[in-house]
Motif scaffolding. Structure first.
Motif, PDB file in Angstrom:
ATOM      1  N   PRO A 132      40.711  90.225 -40.414  1.00  0.00           N
ATOM      2  CA  PRO A 132      40.797  91.638 -40.792  1.00  0.00           C
ATOM      3  C   PRO A 132      40.981  91.782 -42.281  1.00  0.00           C
ATOM      4  CG  PRO A 132      42.839  90.906 -39.757  1.00  0.00           C
ATOM      5  CD  PRO A 132      41.845  89.783 -39.611  1.00  0.00           C
ATOM      6  N   ARG A 133      40.258  92.729 -42.888  1.00  0.00           N
ATOM      7  CA  ARG A 133      40.391  92.917 -44.319  1.00  0.00           C
ATOM      8  C   ARG A 133      41.608  93.778 -44.605  1.00  0.00           C
ATOM      9  NH1 ARG A 133      37.834  97.928 -45.609  1.00  0.00           N
ATOM     10  NH2 ARG A 133      36.774  98.804 -43.811  1.00  0.00           N
ATOM     11  N   GLN A 134      42.150  93.618 -45.791  1.00  0.00           N
ATOM     12  CA  GLN A 134      43.371  94.313 -46.133  1.00  0.00           C
ATOM     13  C   GLN A 134      43.073  95.711 -46.648  1.00  0.00           C
ATOM     14  OE1 GLN A 134      45.875  91.992 -48.568  1.00  0.00           O
ATOM     15  NE2 GLN A 134      47.598  93.404 -48.491  1.00  0.00           N
ATOM     16  N   LEU A 135      43.804  96.691 -46.115  1.00  0.00           N
ATOM     17  CA  LEU A 135      43.674  98.060 -46.563  1.00  0.00           C
ATOM     18  C   LEU A 135      44.998  98.464 -47.203  1.00  0.00           C
ATOM     19  CD1 LEU A 135      41.898  99.715 -43.518  1.00  0.00           C
ATOM     20  CD2 LEU A 135      40.869  98.856 -45.607  1.00  0.00           C
ATOM     21  N   GLY A 136      45.039  98.579 -48.514  1.00  0.00           N
ATOM     22  CA  GLY A 136      46.267  98.954 -49.190  1.00  0.00           C
ATOM     23  C   GLY A 136      47.276  97.829 -49.138  1.00  0.00           C
ATOM     24  N   PRO A 137      48.569  98.175 -49.090  1.00  0.00           N
ATOM     25  CA  PRO A 137      49.600  97.145 -49.174  1.00  0.00           C
ATOM     26  C   PRO A 137      49.860  96.410 -47.866  1.00  0.00           C
ATOM     27  CG  PRO A 137      50.594  99.314 -49.014  1.00  0.00           C
ATOM     28  CD  PRO A 137      49.107  99.525 -49.109  1.00  0.00           C
ATOM     29  N   CYS A 138      49.296  96.862 -46.728  1.00  0.00           N
ATOM     30  CA  CYS A 138      49.599  96.203 -45.462  1.00  0.00           C
ATOM     31  C   CYS A 138      48.323  96.047 -44.638  1.00  0.00           C
ATOM     32  CB  CYS A 138      50.633  97.015 -44.676  1.00  0.00           C
ATOM     33  SG  CYS A 138      50.046  98.649 -44.220  1.00  0.00           S
ATOM     34  N   LEU A 139      48.402  95.194 -43.640  1.00  0.00           N
ATOM     35  CA  LEU A 139      47.276  94.960 -42.748  1.00  0.00           C
ATOM     36  C   LEU A 139      47.305  95.952 -41.592  1.00  0.00           C
ATOM     37  CD1 LEU A 139      47.251  91.066 -42.572  1.00  0.00           C
ATOM     38  CD2 LEU A 139      45.593  92.526 -43.709  1.00  0.00           C
ATOM     39  N   VAL A 140      46.157  96.433 -41.205  1.00  0.00           N
ATOM     40  CA  VAL A 140      46.043  97.315 -40.047  1.00  0.00           C
ATOM     41  C   VAL A 140      45.840  96.447 -38.818  1.00  0.00           C
ATOM     42  CG1 VAL A 140      44.708  99.167 -38.985  1.00  0.00           C
ATOM     43  CG2 VAL A 140      45.081  99.156 -41.461  1.00  0.00           C
ATOM     44  N   HIS A 141      46.594  96.721 -37.771  1.00  0.00           N
ATOM     45  CA  HIS A 141      46.491  95.922 -36.555  1.00  0.00           C
ATOM     46  C   HIS A 141      45.102  96.067 -35.951  1.00  0.00           C
ATOM     47  CE1 HIS A 141      47.344  94.407 -32.506  1.00  0.00           C
ATOM     48  NE2 HIS A 141      48.406  93.829 -33.039  1.00  0.00           N
TER      49      HIS A 141
ATOM     50  N   MET B 199      26.703  96.265 -36.693  1.00  0.00           N
ATOM     51  CA  MET B 199      25.949  97.020 -37.692  1.00  0.00           C
ATOM     52  C   MET B 199      26.707  97.113 -39.015  1.00  0.00           C
ATOM     53  SD  MET B 199      24.198 100.217 -35.680  1.00  0.00           S
ATOM     54  CE  MET B 199      22.698  99.982 -34.724  1.00  0.00           C
ATOM     55  N   PRO B 200      26.072  96.771 -40.127  1.00  0.00           N
ATOM     56  CA  PRO B 200      26.750  96.865 -41.425  1.00  0.00           C
ATOM     57  C   PRO B 200      26.983  98.304 -41.877  1.00  0.00           C
ATOM     58  CG  PRO B 200      24.434  96.275 -41.725  1.00  0.00           C
ATOM     59  CD  PRO B 200      24.699  96.237 -40.249  1.00  0.00           C
ATOM     60  N   GLN B 201      26.276  99.272 -41.289  1.00  0.00           N
ATOM     61  CA  GLN B 201      26.431 100.669 -41.703  1.00  0.00           C
ATOM     62  C   GLN B 201      27.841 101.202 -41.484  1.00  0.00           C
ATOM     63  OE1 GLN B 201      23.945  99.354 -39.862  1.00  0.00           O
ATOM     64  NE2 GLN B 201      22.218 100.776 -39.675  1.00  0.00           N
ATOM     65  N   HIS B 202      28.588 100.588 -40.572  1.00  0.00           N
ATOM     66  CA  HIS B 202      29.942 101.072 -40.284  1.00  0.00           C
ATOM     67  C   HIS B 202      30.813 101.118 -41.542  1.00  0.00           C
ATOM     68  CE1 HIS B 202      29.283 101.231 -36.017  1.00  0.00           C
ATOM     69  NE2 HIS B 202      29.125  99.925 -35.888  1.00  0.00           N
TER      70      HIS B 202
ATOM     71  N   MET C 176      37.354  95.853 -31.923  1.00  0.00           N
ATOM     72  CA  MET C 176      38.663  95.654 -32.537  1.00  0.00           C
ATOM     73  C   MET C 176      38.512  95.120 -33.956  1.00  0.00           C
ATOM     74  SD  MET C 176      41.118  94.238 -29.496  1.00  0.00           S
ATOM     75  CE  MET C 176      41.524  95.265 -28.078  1.00  0.00           C
ATOM     76  N   GLY C 177      39.580  95.193 -34.713  1.00  0.00           N
ATOM     77  CA  GLY C 177      39.529  94.882 -36.133  1.00  0.00           C
ATOM     78  C   GLY C 177      39.051  93.498 -36.478  1.00  0.00           C
ATOM     79  N   ASP C 178      39.352  92.498 -35.635  1.00  0.00           N
ATOM     80  CA  ASP C 178      38.931  91.126 -35.956  1.00  0.00           C
ATOM     81  C   ASP C 178      37.465  90.904 -35.603  1.00  0.00           C
ATOM     82  OD1 ASP C 178      39.468  91.430 -33.279  1.00  0.00           O
ATOM     83  OD2 ASP C 178      40.505  89.516 -33.032  1.00  0.00           O
ATOM     84  N   ALA C 179      36.940  91.612 -34.590  1.00  0.00           N
ATOM     85  CA  ALA C 179      35.538  91.453 -34.194  1.00  0.00           C
ATOM     86  C   ALA C 179      34.621  92.384 -34.975  1.00  0.00           C
ATOM     87  CB  ALA C 179      35.391  91.715 -32.696  1.00  0.00           C
TER      88      ALA C 179
ATOM     89  N   LEU D 254      37.714  98.648 -39.237  1.00  0.00           N
ATOM     90  CA  LEU D 254      39.167  98.493 -39.305  1.00  0.00           C
ATOM     91  C   LEU D 254      39.786  99.671 -40.060  1.00  0.00           C
ATOM     92  CD1 LEU D 254      41.460  96.460 -38.599  1.00  0.00           C
ATOM     93  CD2 LEU D 254      41.230  95.597 -40.930  1.00  0.00           C
ATOM     94  N   GLY D 255      40.792 100.285 -39.460  1.00  0.00           N
ATOM     95  CA  GLY D 255      41.464 101.409 -40.081  1.00  0.00           C
ATOM     96  C   GLY D 255      40.779 102.747 -39.858  1.00  0.00           C
TER      97      GLY D 255
END
Length: 293
Positions: free
Chosen positions: A200-209, A112-115, A154-157, A162-163
């Motif tokens: 996974p998209r980047q959030l701030g200066p680092c990637l969230v696992h 769902m894109p609403q997330h 999970m973040g990749d799916a 993510l985050g």
């Protein structure tokens, strides 16, 4: 005493006196170093570390997120719907679903894109199952692995979550293997989940696992609890609803500890087949309070 001897004697006395003076200076300096520096309370307090507030998950979107409830037993939907709706979630309920339907619902919700506009996600799943899988209303020997459910979000799916905190509360009524039917219609999660962005998209200066920000609360109970003339709601879900309804401003992990205590008290008074067993796993990185209102 001759003049030469007198001169040498005076030199020795001056040398000894000089050394004694140096030694006295050294002792005096050491005493000064040992003496603590006197400061006022205000001055000393200025060097103490300041209070750093604990970081919290953002929980401000309206709604807070989607709350998916899949109840294949039918005893808990109403109270769960009311609880999470009062917390500010968009509650979507599905009752008495087959295993394949459960898989399709989970896939659809994960995509769902609403997330991307919401701050969290909740999934409550109530079903018969075994130690590692759920069955739905059609009890099969294979079931759908619980680990596959977690992978879907999970973040990749599911990069739009993510985050953000992803909360799973699962009541699994364990069925003996001898009571199950053979079935080969299991559909595993695969390409249908990958039609969303895979990186996974980047959030701030680092990637969230990709496995970060999960709370996975799993309760198992004997299926015989459902075979009684008056089947009652899950004690685990009842306690969860009460805690979230009455103490929503407290951190979720603290509430879960108290939930465990309530279940332990129940288990100390009942027979083995009436007991509930709760497991909690989480990868939360911040304090989580579901409602600040």
């Amino acid at each position: 005493m001759c003049t030469l001897h007198r001169t040498c004697h005076l030199r020795r006395e001056r040398l000894q006196n000089g050394r004694s003076k140096e030694q006295r200076l050294m002792v005096k300096q050491l005493d000064i170093q040992r003496e603590p520096e006197k400061t006022s309370i205000q001055e000393s307090g200025a060097f103490l570390p300041q209070h750093i507030p604990e970081e919290r998950y953002r929980m401000q979107s309206k709604p807070l997120g989607i709350c998916l409830i899949i109840d294949c037993i039918g005893n808990d939907t109403e109270i769960l719907r009311d609880t999470f709706a009062s917390l500010g979630y968009d509650v979507q309920c599905f009752s008495y679903q087959t295993m394949n339907n459960i898989i399709q619902i989970l896939r659809k919700v994960a995509c769902m894109p609403q997330h991307q506009d919401y701050d969290s996600f909740v999934c409550v799943l109530v079903s018969r199952g075994n130690s590692e899988s759920v069955f739905g209303v059609d009890q099969t020997r294979s079931g759908f692995p619980l680990d596959h459910i977690r992978r879907m979000f999970m973040g990749d799916a599911c990069p739009s979550l993510l985050g953000k905190p992803k909360l799973f509360f699962i009541q699994n009524y364990v069925v003996l293997e001898s009571h199950l039917e053979d079935c080969s219609t299991l559909e595993v999660d695969g390409p249908a989940v990958k039609n969303v962005e895979s990186k996974p998209r980047q959030l701030g200066p680092c990637l969230v696992h990709r496995e970060a920000d999960f709370l996975w609360s799993l309760c198992k109970a004997d299926v015989s609890l459902l075979e009684r003339p008056s089947s009652l709601p899950s004690l685990y879900l009842k306690c969860l609803s009460q805690k979230l309804g009455q103490e929503r401003r407290r951190p979720l992990l603290e509430l879960h500890i108290e939930l465990n205590s309530s279940v332990y008290d129940w288990n100390s008074r009942v027979s083995a087949k009436e007991k509930y067993y709760v497991w909690l796993q989480h990868t939360l990185r911040k304090k989580l309070i579901l409602s600040c209102t």
